[in-house]
Write an enzyme that holds these catalytic residues in place. Structure first.
Site, short mmCIF file in Angstrom:
data_model
loop_
_atom_site.label_atom_id
_atom_site.label_comp_id
_atom_site.label_asym_id
_atom_site.label_seq_id
_atom_site.Cartn_x
_atom_site.Cartn_y
_atom_site.Cartn_z
N ILE A 56 -7.69 -10.58 3.63
CA ILE A 56 -8.36 -11.85 3.36
C ILE A 56 -7.73 -13.00 4.15
CG2 ILE A 56 -9.17 -11.17 1.09
CD1 ILE A 56 -6.90 -12.88 -0.10
N GLN A 135 6.70 -8.46 2.37
CA GLN A 135 5.68 -7.83 1.54
C GLN A 135 5.18 -8.84 0.52
OE1 GLN A 135 6.95 -4.59 -0.98
NE2 GLN A 135 4.90 -3.72 -1.12
N HIS A 141 1.06 -0.74 1.19
CA HIS A 141 -0.10 -0.87 2.08
C HIS A 141 0.35 -0.96 3.52
CE1 HIS A 141 1.11 -5.00 1.04
NE2 HIS A 141 0.58 -5.39 2.18
N PHE A 142 -0.55 -0.58 4.40
CA PHE A 142 -0.31 -0.61 5.84
C PHE A 142 -1.27 -1.60 6.48
CE2 PHE A 142 1.38 3.32 4.38
CZ PHE A 142 2.37 3.71 5.27
N HIS A 143 -0.74 -2.47 7.34
CA HIS A 143 -1.57 -3.40 8.10
C HIS A 143 -1.96 -2.74 9.42
CE1 HIS A 143 -0.55 -7.14 5.77
NE2 HIS A 143 0.50 -6.40 5.44
#
Length: 207
Positions: A56, A135, A141-143
């Site tokens: 987002i 973080q 999570h992976f970007h």
């Protein structure tokens, strides 16, 4: 047996997404409503183990987050051999192993879809653990961050690249990210879902 609140902590933004968008029969959701949750979620992948959606506050257009569906705060909280042979410990370890394997399987698939949609050749895969490591959401999570060619220029005719002029060349930190544009997000998410279908052998992407 863990409760729903333990599996999806109320305070976790990604667990809210997991609850709002249950896994479907197909890993690529047909037409998920981004307004099921606030702020909106532009979902592109949904399985019992993992999810993927647009960030987002993207660093660049097409910035994707690939995350686990079950809640794990850090990478080290995921799979480890069970320390006891009781049923609950073995079940927890089995689930964590399946999630870990799914992350590894989906990273290259989502990467190829991202490249197909955006036309990029370079991208980052970034995974942070803890506040000091940037973080923001305490859920693994992976970007996947596309790095566009637009904005490159040579310096002094020597063929060097001025990375300060590369529009997508941003790092994590204040002032480096912008809010997701909803109209652009709809188009991007739809294109990524179509590209994922192609990766899975389900048709042609409408790019």
């Amino acid at each position: 047996m863990s409760s729903i609140s333990e599996r999806y902590p109320v305070s976790c933004a990604f667990c809210k997404i997991a609850k709002a968008y249950p896994a479907e029969s197909s890993p690529v959701p047909a037409n998920p409503d981004p307004e099921l949750i606030d702020p909106g979620c532009y979902l592109i992948l949904s399985t019992p183990q993992v999810m993927a959606f647009l960030d987002i506050m993207p660093i660049a257009p097409g910035h994707i987050l690939l995350t686990t569906r079950p809640h794990y705060e850090k990478l080290s909280d995921m799979y480890a051999p069970p320390k006891s042979s009781d049923w609950a410990s073995e079940k927890t370890a089995t689930q964590a192993k399946e999630v870990s394997q799914a992350i590894g399987e989906w990273l290259p698939i989502v990467s190829r879809a991202l490249c197909a949609v955006t036309g990029i050749e370079d991208w980052n895969v970034v995974q942070n653990n803890g506040e000091r490591a940037a973080q923001v959401v305490p859920h693994v999570h992976f970007h996947l961050i596309p790095r566009y060619q637009e904005g490159r220029r040579e310096i002094g005719g020597k063929g060097k690249v001025d990375y300060g002029m590369l529009k997508s060349w941003k790092v994590f930190g204040r002032g480096s990210r912008e809010d997701l544009d909803e109209e652009e997000a709809q188009v991007m998410a739809s294109s990524l879902r179509e590209a994922l279908k192609v990766e899975l052998g389900g048709g042609k992407a409408k790019l």
